[in-house]
Design an enzyme around this catalytic site. Structure first.
Site, mmCIF file in Angstrom:
data_model
loop_
_atom_site.group_PDB
_atom_site.id
_atom_site.type_symbol
_atom_site.label_atom_id
_atom_site.label_comp_id
_atom_site.label_asym_id
_atom_site.label_seq_id
_atom_site.Cartn_x
_atom_site.Cartn_y
_atom_site.Cartn_z
ATOM 1 N N TYR A 52 2.733 1.618 10.392
ATOM 2 C CA TYR A 52 1.897 1.292 8.857
ATOM 3 C C TYR A 52 3.221 1.639 7.891
ATOM 4 O O TYR A 52 3.409 0.699 7.002
ATOM 5 C CB TYR A 52 0.929 1.868 8.806
ATOM 6 C CG TYR A 52 -0.056 1.620 7.523
ATOM 7 C CD1 TYR A 52 -0.756 0.540 7.606
ATOM 8 C CD2 TYR A 52 0.082 2.494 6.294
ATOM 9 C CE1 TYR A 52 -1.390 0.044 6.407
ATOM 10 C CE2 TYR A 52 -0.647 1.955 5.284
ATOM 11 C CZ TYR A 52 -1.083 0.927 5.258
ATOM 12 O OH TYR A 52 -1.969 0.667 3.840
ATOM 13 N N SER A 87 0.805 -1.020 -0.028
ATOM 14 C CA SER A 87 -0.093 0.135 0.151
ATOM 15 C C SER A 87 0.963 1.270 0.047
ATOM 16 O O SER A 87 2.137 1.415 0.537
ATOM 17 C CB SER A 87 -0.883 0.162 1.155
ATOM 18 O OG SER A 87 -1.639 1.380 1.183
ATOM 19 N N LYS A 105 4.868 -1.508 5.289
ATOM 20 C CA LYS A 105 4.601 -1.517 4.226
ATOM 21 C C LYS A 105 5.943 -1.244 3.251
ATOM 22 O O LYS A 105 6.106 -1.833 2.476
ATOM 23 C CB LYS A 105 3.455 -0.539 3.553
ATOM 24 C CG LYS A 105 2.129 -0.953 4.250
ATOM 25 C CD LYS A 105 1.716 -2.258 4.004
ATOM 26 C CE LYS A 105 0.302 -2.323 4.326
ATOM 27 N NZ LYS A 105 -0.153 -3.687 4.129
#
Length: 278
Positions: free
Chosen positions: A171, A159, A175
């Site tokens: 996050y 993402s 990723k």
């Protein structure tokens, strides 16, 4: 739709969301699809709709062969048992692995964009254990089987957008690590017949997103999970896919390259994050 009737695929984390969309698109192509996840009828994660059995049934209804396997991808023994089953039922032939499983949002009780010093260690652990580590575990089991059969494609779902900040330290780092994992695997596979690459969906109307968004206008321009699924099908059917090994590709860009559309006939553009480059 490309014909994948001779393809055996494993899609991790396919009870719902992008994983389900990928599995369904592979079903449209006639593939045999092992559908994994933890959600079954009497035990669904975060009480969201979707189970591995429902997805597998839908794969079969669309022309493929769906096989549901309840599997916790943070449990190494369960993942090993999954591949033992594939060995028994499909002679170990798995031409396509889609690393999609993601437990980073499960039990999430803090603001996504809270500063990192207010984020919990548990959030970090979930994003890495049920994300990066799970992708590594499945890949290290799938690739030897692909090497033995002389072909294989590993697609890992990520993402983001280039080096743009993804809005949360755990996050963002998870990723980025996912994409680095892809590049590193491709590097070690460079002299083989196995390809490893990553795809970046845009803002996708998953069950979790639909549950969280109250304003329908906020969903304008979003993608269905099948949009990413059609990207994976196009990659799997591309005889020159090896030229993409080690790359990270946005679904909107792949749609323009291969000429597929979303379920409504639209072609949502590549997703651009508003965050600053790092």
């Amino acid at each position: 739709m490309s014909t994948l009737s001779d393809t055996t695929a494993l899609v991790t984390g396919a009870s719902r969301g992008v994983g389900r969309g990928i599995a369904l698109a592979l079903g449209d192509g006639g593939a045999t699809v092992y559908v994994t996840g933890r959600s079954v009828d009497d035990d669904r994660t975060d009480d969201l709709p979707g189970t591995v059995d429902e997805t597998a049934t839908a794969v079969t209804a669309r022309g493929g062969h769906g096989i549901a396997v309840q599997c916790d991808h943070t449990d190494d023994n369960a993942v090993a048992a999954l591949f033992d089953r594939i060995d028994h039922e499909a002679d170990g032939d798995v031409e396509l692995l889609v690393n999609n499983v993601w437990g980073g949002y499960e039990g999430y009780d803090e603001g996504f964009d809270d500063p990192f010093w207010e984020q919990s260690i548990g959030t970090w652990d979930r994003m890495f254990d049920a994300g990066v580590r799970a992708h590594f575990t499945a890949s290290r089991l799938a690739v030897p089987r692909m090497l033995d059969s002389g072909e294989g494609l590993v697609v890992t779902v990520s993402s983001g957008h280039g080096d743009r900040y993804r809005g949360s330290v755990p996050y963002d780092v998870s990723k980025a690590a996912t994409e680095r994992l892809t590049r590193a695997m491709a590097h070690e596979l460079r002299d083989s017949s196995v390809t490893a690459l990553a795809v970046q969906p845009g803002f996708t109307r998953t069950e979790r997103v639909l549950d969280a968004v109250d304003d329908p206008d906020a969903l304008a321009g979003t993608e269905s999970p099948l949009y990413t699924g059609r990207a994976v099908v196009a990659l799997a059917a591309d005889p020159d896919v090896a030229s993409k090994s080690g790359g990270v590709y946005r679904v909107g860009d792949l749609a323009r390259e291969y000429g597929f559309t979303d379920v409504d006939g639209s072609q949502p553009p590549p997703f651009d994050l508003p965050g600053p480059p790092l």
